[in-house]
Design an enzyme around this catalytic site. Structure first.
Site, short mmCIF file in Angstrom:
data_model
loop_
_atom_site.label_atom_id
_atom_site.label_comp_id
_atom_site.label_asym_id
_atom_site.label_seq_id
_atom_site.Cartn_x
_atom_site.Cartn_y
_atom_site.Cartn_z
N CYS A 1 17.19 -77.52 -6.54
CA CYS A 1 18.40 -77.71 -7.18
C CYS A 1 19.64 -76.92 -6.87
CB CYS A 1 18.04 -77.73 -8.95
SG CYS A 1 18.13 -75.96 -9.39
N PHE B 1 10.31 -46.16 -13.73
CA PHE B 1 11.80 -46.48 -13.76
C PHE B 1 12.49 -45.43 -14.75
CE2 PHE B 1 11.53 -50.92 -12.23
CZ PHE B 1 10.89 -50.69 -11.24
N HIS C 1 7.70 -58.58 -19.22
CA HIS C 1 8.95 -58.30 -18.64
C HIS C 1 8.91 -58.94 -17.25
CE1 HIS C 1 9.48 -54.30 -21.20
NE2 HIS C 1 9.73 -55.26 -21.81
#
Length: 248
Positions: free
Chosen positions: A156, A34, A120
């Site tokens: 939820c 990245f 991560h």
């Protein structure tokens, strides 16, 4: 004696090995780094966690980027480096793999999930930020690409996000604690494909070294910690580990 042979001797002498893997092991599977030129972070302005939470527009952009860049990740397969580490885990020589990667390739190479510490997170599934319920990506992708529907939790109705750590998001406490415990328990700490610039994760090699462990770096480019390592190998990870560990 060449570097791979020296690494082989260190592996054979160790009782408890920990690997610390970064983007460099996954680039050998075709997943771009990245941070490299042309990588995602050089083409897109990062979306910070607070912005993701506060803005539907930012959540929509985040999912757009996810699915626009997913094809390469989905096609990637574990490489020789992943398989070599899996062999050490299978033999009981490697207690854990601490990884900065989010691609799940260590698990796909045969390493039990319990042996992989993901600092991560993991981009191969999503989670609810309220209740923690796991969501698979296929139905999220289908609804988003066909109707532009943003995912909400089926349990939820909370906000759903890929199970990765975003810019500005707190590091996960449990994986960080486990990584520290494994680092302090090992006698050989092998860094594989990490530039060792992202802290606090990049502090683990020094922690291992101060605690008496041998410290090895295998990375194509120099790092700021090369001078502190017992062995530094600036070569491809897969071929180097295959020779050192004796697997194809």
């Amino acid at each position: 004696m060449d570097d791979a042979e020296r690494l082989r001797e260190m592996v054979h002498a160790a009782q408890r090995i920990v690997a610390f893997t970064g983007a460099g092991i996954s680039t050998e599977s075709g997943i771009p780094d990245f941070r490299s030129p042309g990588g995602i972070w050089t083409r897109y302005k990062p979306i910070y966690f607070d912005d993701f939470m506060a803005s539907e527009e930012m959540r929509r952009e985040s999912w757009h980027r996810k699915f626009a860049t997913d094809e390469t990740m989905l096609k990637a397969e574990p490489n020789a480096g992943h398989r070599a580490l899996a062999k050490l885990v299978e033999l009981g020589r490697m207690s854990s793999i601490i990884t900065q990667n989010v691609d799940g390739l260590h698990q796909r190479s045969g390493v039990p999930d319990s042996k992989v510490i993901e600092l991560h997170g993991n981009t191969t599934y999503a989670t609810c930020l309220d209740c923690g319920h796991r969501h698979e990506l296929a139905p999220i992708r289908r609804a988003f690409l066909e109707k532009g529907t943003l995912p909400i939790c089926e349990k939820c109705e909370g906000i759903v996000k890929t199970a990765t750590i975003s810019f500005g998001q707190a590091m996960p406490e449990v994986p960080m604690l486990r990584a520290q415990e494994e680092t302090l328990a090992c006698d050989l700490f092998i860094v594989l494909g990490s530039s060792l610039v992202v802290y606090p994760a990049a502090g683990f090699p020094q922690m291992a070294r101060r605690n008496g462990a041998k410290f090895v770096i295998v990375n194509r480019e120099p790092t700021d910690q090369d001078a502190d390592a017992d062995l530094v190998i600036h070569k491809e990870i897969g071929p180097t580990l295959s020779r050192a560990i004796g697997v194809n």
